[in-house]
Design an enzyme around this catalytic site. Structure first.
Site, PDB file in Angstrom:
ATOM      1  CD1 TRP A 293      -3.067  -1.046   0.350  1.00  0.00           C
ATOM      2  CD2 TRP A 293      -2.001  -2.270   1.877  1.00  0.00           C
ATOM      3  NE1 TRP A 293      -3.795  -2.170   0.557  1.00  0.00           N
ATOM      4  CE2 TRP A 293      -3.177  -2.949   1.484  1.00  0.00           C
ATOM      5  CE3 TRP A 293      -1.170  -2.869   2.829  1.00  0.00           C
ATOM      6  CZ2 TRP A 293      -3.531  -4.186   2.007  1.00  0.00           C
ATOM      7  CZ3 TRP A 293      -1.530  -4.093   3.351  1.00  0.00           C
ATOM      8  CH2 TRP A 293      -2.695  -4.747   2.942  1.00  0.00           C
TER       9      TRP A 293
ATOM     10  CG  HIS B  34      -6.206  -0.235   4.178  1.00  0.00           C
ATOM     11  ND1 HIS B  34      -5.714  -1.498   4.392  1.00  0.00           N
ATOM     12  CD2 HIS B  34      -5.555   0.535   5.104  1.00  0.00           C
ATOM     13  CE1 HIS B  34      -4.841  -1.500   5.387  1.00  0.00           C
ATOM     14  NE2 HIS B  34      -4.737  -0.280   5.828  1.00  0.00           N
TER      15      HIS B  34
ATOM     16  NE  ARG C  12      -4.822   0.948  -1.600  1.00  0.00           N
ATOM     17  CZ  ARG C  12      -5.245  -0.295  -1.563  1.00  0.00           C
ATOM     18  NH1 ARG C  12      -4.919  -1.138  -2.515  1.00  0.00           N
ATOM     19  NH2 ARG C  12      -6.002  -0.709  -0.571  1.00  0.00           N
TER      20      ARG C  12
ATOM     21  CD  GLN D 154     -10.229  -0.235   0.576  1.00  0.00           C
ATOM     22  OE1 GLN D 154     -10.086  -0.124   1.795  1.00  0.00           O
ATOM     23  NE2 GLN D 154      -9.402  -0.931  -0.181  1.00  0.00           N
TER      24      GLN D 154
ATOM     25  CB  VAL E 141      -7.152 -11.506   7.904  1.00  0.00           C
ATOM     26  CG1 VAL E 141      -8.173 -10.432   8.166  1.00  0.00           C
ATOM     27  CG2 VAL E 141      -6.510 -11.345   6.548  1.00  0.00           C
TER      28      VAL E 141
ATOM     29  CB  ALA F 242     -12.004  -7.516   9.093  1.00  0.00           C
TER      30      ALA F 242
HETATM   31  C1  YSA Z   1      -8.701  -7.319   3.707  1.00  0.00           C
HETATM   32  C2  YSA Z   1      -8.900  -8.115   4.832  1.00  0.00           C
HETATM   33  C3  YSA Z   1      -9.626  -7.551   5.863  1.00  0.00           C
HETATM   34  O1  YSA Z   1      -9.764  -8.313   7.001  1.00  0.00           O
HETATM   35  C4  YSA Z   1     -10.154  -6.311   5.803  1.00  0.00           C
HETATM   36  C5  YSA Z   1      -9.964  -5.536   4.684  1.00  0.00           C
HETATM   37  C6  YSA Z   1      -9.233  -6.030   3.643  1.00  0.00           C
HETATM   38  C7  YSA Z   1      -9.009  -5.202   2.450  1.00  0.00           C
HETATM   39  C8  YSA Z   1      -7.669  -4.487   2.499  1.00  0.00           C
HETATM   40  N1  YSA Z   1      -7.662  -3.462   3.496  1.00  0.00           N
HETATM   41  C9  YSA Z   1      -7.410  -3.882   1.155  1.00  0.00           C
HETATM   42  O2  YSA Z   1      -7.345  -2.689   0.997  1.00  0.00           O
HETATM   43  N2  YSA Z   1      -7.293  -4.795   0.185  1.00  0.00           N
HETATM   44  S1  YSA Z   1      -7.095  -4.403  -1.363  1.00  0.00           S
HETATM   45  O3  YSA Z   1      -5.899  -3.626  -1.520  1.00  0.00           O
HETATM   46  O4  YSA Z   1      -7.129  -5.615  -2.134  1.00  0.00           O
HETATM   47  O5  YSA Z   1      -8.328  -3.501  -1.726  1.00  0.00           O
HETATM   48  C10 YSA Z   1      -9.629  -3.973  -1.506  1.00  0.00           C
HETATM   49  C11 YSA Z   1     -10.540  -3.559  -2.662  1.00  0.00           C
HETATM   50  O6  YSA Z   1     -10.450  -2.137  -2.831  1.00  0.00           O
HETATM   51  C12 YSA Z   1     -10.077  -4.132  -3.983  1.00  0.00           C
HETATM   52  O7  YSA Z   1     -10.583  -5.439  -4.178  1.00  0.00           O
HETATM   53  C13 YSA Z   1     -10.670  -3.152  -4.942  1.00  0.00           C
HETATM   54  O8  YSA Z   1     -12.045  -3.424  -5.134  1.00  0.00           O
HETATM   55  C14 YSA Z   1     -10.549  -1.846  -4.207  1.00  0.00           C
HETATM   56  N3  YSA Z   1      -9.346  -1.131  -4.644  1.00  0.00           N
HETATM   57  C15 YSA Z   1      -8.070  -1.306  -4.227  1.00  0.00           C
HETATM   58  N4  YSA Z   1      -7.243  -0.474  -4.844  1.00  0.00           N
HETATM   59  C16 YSA Z   1      -7.985   0.255  -5.700  1.00  0.00           C
HETATM   60  C17 YSA Z   1      -9.332  -0.167  -5.558  1.00  0.00           C
HETATM   61  N5  YSA Z   1     -10.327   0.392  -6.272  1.00  0.00           N
HETATM   62  C18 YSA Z   1      -9.997   1.370  -7.137  1.00  0.00           C
HETATM   63  N6  YSA Z   1      -8.737   1.846  -7.325  1.00  0.00           N
HETATM   64  C19 YSA Z   1      -7.709   1.313  -6.622  1.00  0.00           C
HETATM   65  N7  YSA Z   1      -6.502   1.789  -6.796  1.00  0.00           N
END
Ligand code: YSA
Length: 357
Positions: free
Chosen positions: A166, A183, A209, A223, A266, A320
């Site tokens: 991240w 996030h 990000r 999110q 997690v 979560a």
């Molecule tokens: C995972 C486990 C947990 O117990 C709780 C939360 C999470 C999610 C974690 N915090 C997270 O941010 N995961 S992620 O980087 O894969 O992002 C989650 C979702 O946010 C993605 O599946 C996507 O739908 C969205 N996302 C991520 N980066 C993005 C984005 N949407 C648009 N633009 C981006 N740059």
């Protein structure tokens, strides 16, 4: 002059002048003509009826009183006719002016342009409603966040390689490391630090990000975080909750898939996908032929995270999840480029006018 040319021939002549005056009065159509008419028949000096009186001297003295009375009576009637005509003309003129100046109050007004809710807002509200019915409270948190919440308390210590997942924007500060949150997960730590279990919250919000922007990645996006902690929460609760959410969003036929994934906060971690609502899971352009659309990450809250916030991991467990709000709108409406959301193109935004997403 009228009185000079008016021969005195008695009562018949009075009647004749009266009849003529009355007839011509009926034809008078405006104020100027009415004035001319007045001068001609009732004018003090030149009026034909007044002229008759002045010529009375030529009459037999015995006839004069009857003649004078007849002229005066005729003058009175003609005067009354004149008043009536003047009132009628004035009323007609006023009516014409009012008609010309009239405003049609029954015409519908020009429509006032009003904005509509952004698709991200609409989806945020719908998600909030779905989770409210499942017993979740919606809370919000800071977008400019301490790295402690964004990383450390989530089991991502400084120099941990997972921090690179991240990579983000840092804010200059003399109060420790401050970031634009990457996030919504820092609200997990904030919520648990602020209250004892049971916890059931969802947290919608903007994230940032340092991202190579493309059709599915923005550097600013939304999110929705979910967190449930209590005694005896299991992975089955996580799967049941996300399955219910997907079915509420995309329809009762929707299937959900969970695959192993890694998130430091997690254990175990999964990514979760819904069967593609466009093709029902057969494979199409929307799902790039896979039949599945990835919605986010999830898992069972890591014991270290529970410990970090002062919860006893031997007594409490939780799950979560975090999902991308724009991605869900994209799945639901077949939008193929996330950059449409924030390009401020009304042609895109107006498609959601009046939509109950
Ligand atoms: C995972 C486990 C947990 O117990 C709780 C939360 C999470 C999610 C974690 N915090 C997270 O941010 N995961 S992620 O980087 O894969 O992002 C989650 C979702 O946010 C993605 O599946 C996507 O739908 C969205 N996302 C991520 N980066 C993005 C984005 N949407 C648009 N633009 C981006 N740059």
């Amino acid at each position: 002059m009228a009185q000079e040319t008016e021969p005195v021939t008695g009562l018949d002549r009075i009647a004749e002048i009266e009849r003529e005056a009355t007839e011509r009065l009926a034809a008078v159509a405006d104020e100027a003509a009415l004035e001319g008419w007045y001068r001609e028949y009732l004018g003090r000096k030149d009026g034909r009826l007044s002229g008759l009186l002045r010529q009375m001297g030529k009459l037999d003295p015995a006839e004069r009183p009857r003649f004078g009375a007849a002229v005066n009576e005729a003058k009175e009637r003609v005067q009354a006719a004149y008043e009536g005509r003047r009132t009628a003309l004035e009323t007609a003129a006023l009516g014409a002016r009012l008609a010309a100046e009239a405003v049609d109050v029954t015409l519908p007004g020009r429509p006032v342009e009003v904005g509509t809710l952004h698709p991200t807002t609409l989806m945020t509200r719908e998600l909030s409603e779905i989770f409210a019915l499942l017993g979740y409270q919606t809370v919000e948190g800071p977008e400019v966040e301490e790295a402690r919440y964004n990383f450390d308390l989530l089991n991502i210590p400084p120099n941990h390689p997972a921090r690179d997942m991240w990579d983000t924007f840092y804010v200059n500060s003399s109060h420790g490391e401050i970031v634009l949150r990457t996030h919504t997960s820092p609200m997990q730590a904030r919520t648990m630090l602020a209250q004892d279990p049971p916890v059931r919250v969802v947290v919608p919000g903007r994230c940032y990000r340092y991202e190579a922007v493309d059709a599915s990645h923005e550097s600013i996006f939304f999110q929705l975080e979910g967190l449930a902690v209590d005694e005896q929460i299991t992975m089955a609760d996580l799967k049941g909750t996300l399955t219910e959410m997907a079915r509420q969003l995309f329809g009762a036929e929707t299937r959900v898939r969970f695959r192993c994934d890694f998130f430091p906060f997690v254990e175990p971690g999964v990514d979760f996908s819904a069967s593609c609502p466009a093709c029902g899971g057969k494979g199409c352009r929307t799902c790039k032929g896979t039949g599945w659309l990835e919605l986010g990450g999830a898992g069972m809250v890591h014991p270290n995270v529970l410990r970090n916030v002062g919860y006893d991991p031997d007594r409490y467990s939780g799950f979560a999840f975090g999902l991308g709000i724009e991605r869900i709108v994209m799945v639901k409406y077949g939008i193929d480029d996330i950059r449409n959301f924030y390009a401020n193109d009304l042609r895109f935004l107006e498609q959601f006018a009046g939509t109950r997403i």
